[in-house]
Write a protein that holds these residues in place. Structure first.
Motif, short mmCIF file in Angstrom:
data_model
loop_
_atom_site.label_atom_id
_atom_site.label_comp_id
_atom_site.label_asym_id
_atom_site.label_seq_id
_atom_site.Cartn_x
_atom_site.Cartn_y
_atom_site.Cartn_z
N LEU A 1 -48.89 -49.78 -1.36
CA LEU A 1 -48.81 -50.14 0.06
C LEU A 1 -50.14 -50.68 0.57
O LEU A 1 -50.15 -51.62 1.37
N LEU A 2 -51.25 -50.12 0.10
CA LEU A 2 -52.55 -50.68 0.50
C LEU A 2 -52.66 -52.15 0.10
O LEU A 2 -53.13 -52.98 0.88
N ALA A 3 -52.22 -52.44 -1.12
CA ALA A 3 -52.29 -53.83 -1.60
C ALA A 3 -51.38 -54.73 -0.77
O ALA A 3 -51.74 -55.87 -0.44
N ARG A 4 -50.21 -54.23 -0.42
CA ARG A 4 -49.28 -55.00 0.42
C ARG A 4 -49.86 -55.22 1.81
O ARG A 4 -49.79 -56.33 2.36
N ILE A 5 -50.41 -54.15 2.38
CA ILE A 5 -50.97 -54.25 3.73
C ILE A 5 -52.10 -55.27 3.76
O ILE A 5 -52.23 -56.06 4.69
N ARG A 6 -52.89 -55.26 2.70
CA ARG A 6 -54.02 -56.20 2.60
C ARG A 6 -53.53 -57.62 2.28
O ARG A 6 -54.26 -58.58 2.44
N GLY A 7 -52.29 -57.75 1.80
CA GLY A 7 -51.80 -59.06 1.34
C GLY A 7 -52.57 -59.53 0.11
O GLY A 7 -52.87 -60.72 -0.05
N ALA A 8 -52.88 -58.59 -0.77
CA ALA A 8 -53.75 -58.89 -1.91
C ALA A 8 -53.11 -59.90 -2.87
O ALA A 8 -51.95 -59.74 -3.24
N ARG A 9 -53.87 -60.91 -3.24
CA ARG A 9 -53.43 -61.89 -4.23
C ARG A 9 -54.19 -61.74 -5.54
O ARG A 9 -53.75 -62.17 -6.58
N ARG A 10 -55.36 -61.14 -5.45
CA ARG A 10 -56.19 -60.90 -6.64
C ARG A 10 -56.65 -59.44 -6.60
O ARG A 10 -57.28 -59.00 -5.63
N ILE A 11 -56.31 -58.71 -7.65
CA ILE A 11 -56.64 -57.28 -7.70
C ILE A 11 -57.44 -57.00 -8.97
O ILE A 11 -57.12 -57.53 -10.05
N LEU A 12 -58.47 -56.17 -8.83
CA LEU A 12 -59.26 -55.71 -9.98
C LEU A 12 -59.10 -54.21 -10.10
O LEU A 12 -59.21 -53.49 -9.10
N GLU A 13 -58.80 -53.75 -11.32
CA GLU A 13 -58.70 -52.32 -11.59
C GLU A 13 -59.71 -51.98 -12.68
O GLU A 13 -59.77 -52.67 -13.70
N ILE A 14 -60.45 -50.91 -12.47
CA ILE A 14 -61.40 -50.45 -13.50
C ILE A 14 -60.90 -49.10 -13.99
O ILE A 14 -60.95 -48.11 -13.26
N GLY A 15 -60.36 -49.07 -15.21
CA GLY A 15 -59.74 -47.85 -15.77
C GLY A 15 -58.22 -47.99 -15.79
O GLY A 15 -57.54 -47.69 -14.82
N THR A 16 -57.69 -48.47 -16.93
CA THR A 16 -56.26 -48.82 -17.03
C THR A 16 -55.40 -47.65 -17.47
O THR A 16 -54.27 -47.48 -17.00
N LEU A 17 -55.90 -46.88 -18.44
CA LEU A 17 -55.11 -45.86 -19.15
C LEU A 17 -53.82 -46.52 -19.67
O LEU A 17 -53.89 -47.53 -20.34
N GLY A 18 -52.63 -45.99 -19.34
CA GLY A 18 -51.39 -46.58 -19.84
C GLY A 18 -50.78 -47.61 -18.89
O GLY A 18 -49.62 -48.01 -19.06
N GLY A 19 -51.53 -48.01 -17.87
CA GLY A 19 -51.05 -49.06 -16.98
C GLY A 19 -50.13 -48.57 -15.87
O GLY A 19 -49.45 -49.38 -15.22
N TYR A 20 -50.12 -47.27 -15.63
CA TYR A 20 -49.21 -46.73 -14.61
C TYR A 20 -49.62 -47.19 -13.19
O TYR A 20 -48.80 -47.78 -12.47
N SER A 21 -50.87 -46.96 -12.84
CA SER A 21 -51.33 -47.44 -11.53
C SER A 21 -51.30 -48.97 -11.49
O SER A 21 -51.04 -49.56 -10.44
N THR A 22 -51.55 -49.59 -12.64
CA THR A 22 -51.52 -51.06 -12.73
C THR A 22 -50.17 -51.60 -12.27
O THR A 22 -50.11 -52.58 -11.52
N ILE A 23 -49.10 -50.96 -12.73
CA ILE A 23 -47.74 -51.42 -12.37
C ILE A 23 -47.51 -51.29 -10.87
O ILE A 23 -47.02 -52.21 -10.22
N HIS A 24 -47.90 -50.13 -10.32
CA HIS A 24 -47.75 -49.96 -8.86
C HIS A 24 -48.48 -51.07 -8.11
O HIS A 24 -47.94 -51.65 -7.17
N LEU A 25 -49.72 -51.34 -8.51
CA LEU A 25 -50.53 -52.34 -7.81
C LEU A 25 -49.99 -53.75 -8.04
O LEU A 25 -49.86 -54.53 -7.09
N ALA A 26 -49.66 -54.07 -9.28
CA ALA A 26 -49.23 -55.45 -9.60
C ALA A 26 -47.92 -55.79 -8.92
O ALA A 26 -47.65 -56.96 -8.62
#
Ligand code: SAH
Ligand code: DHB
Ligand code: MG
Length: 222
Positions: free
Chosen positions: A51-76
């Protein structure tokens, strides 16, 4: 108040508000099956990031610390079709699991997993001189958080949102002697957030499936 009650409320919110779809469950399951540590954000926290990414209207996101990509999927999932997420991961095995999870989520076209110590991959990213990031999620080794904050300021645009995980550490943030380098890294980072004139910041405590922790939130103002 108990962990059991916190988890029950997390379950209630997740059942009611989502997301808890098969793609996310599979990412969690595959990460567990591969023996990755159970330290991904919870479903409910993932929703918050989304929701933070949606509220911001993010088009480019950087994540530091992927693990299995769980948060990555939520953000992407918050990105538009032409959006892009770059996620940095030290452990090749984690990156491999993440890439499979991200592909299953149908997000491989938008997400790039880069393997290596973030302090080595961040300068490479910088040298590429790409479009600045709209949102940065910092969630790797806590002792390097101060450096990750500096790199975020370099790589993100004015108006970008910075989110830092694990700034409470079950209360260890108040006890750096007992909390070790992780607590010290978080404290130094919070002090930088407080005094940097380019940032407005706050911190939010959370309880839930992952116990007592919290996020720091900041916006780059100039
Ligand atoms: N964001 C993930 C959880 C990340 S756990 C989620 O919520 O789903 C932290 C990850 O950071 C681990 O996979 C760990 O291997 C990675 N990591 C630790 N030190 C690192 C470093 N120096 N550079 C890049 N990644 C690192
Ligand atoms: C740990 C790391 C995390 O990013 C987290 O959210 C929880 C625990 C850890 O290294 O133990
Ligand atoms: Mg974390």
């Amino acid at each position: 108040m108990s962990q059991q009650q916190w988890s029950a409320v997390d379950g209630y919110f997740t059942d009611l508000l989502g997301p808890d779809d098969e793609v996310l469950r599979a990412a969690q399951r595959e990460s567990d099956a591969a023996g990755l540590p159970p330290i991904a954000v919870t479903a409910h926290q993932g929703r918050f990031l989304h929701l933070l990414a949606r509220i911001r209207g993010a088009r480019r996101i950087l994540e530091i610390g992927t693990l299995g990509g769980y948060s990555t999927i939520h953000l992407a999932r918050a990105l538009p079709e032409d959006g892009r997420l770059v996620t940095l991961e030290y452990a090749p095995r984690h990156a491999e699991v993440a890439r499979a999870n991200i592909a299953r989520a149908g997000l491989a076209d938008r997400v790039e997993v880069r393997v290596g110590p973030a302090l080595e991959t961040l300068p490479i990213l910088d040298a590429e001189d790409g479009e600045p990031f709209d949102l940065v999620f910092i969630d790797a080794d806590k002792d390097n958080y101060p450096h990750y904050l500096e790199w975020s300021l370099r790589l993100a645009r004015v108006g970008a949102v910075l989110v830092l995980d694990n700034v409470v550490l079950g209360g260890a943030v108040l006890d750096p002697a007992a909390g070790g380098v992780r607590a010290q890294g978080v404290r130094t980072t919070l002090e930088l957030l407080a005094k940097d004139p380019r940032l407005d910041a706050t911190a939010v405590q959370t309880v839930g499936d992952k116990g007592w922790d919290g996020f720091a939130l900041a916006v780059i103002t100039g």
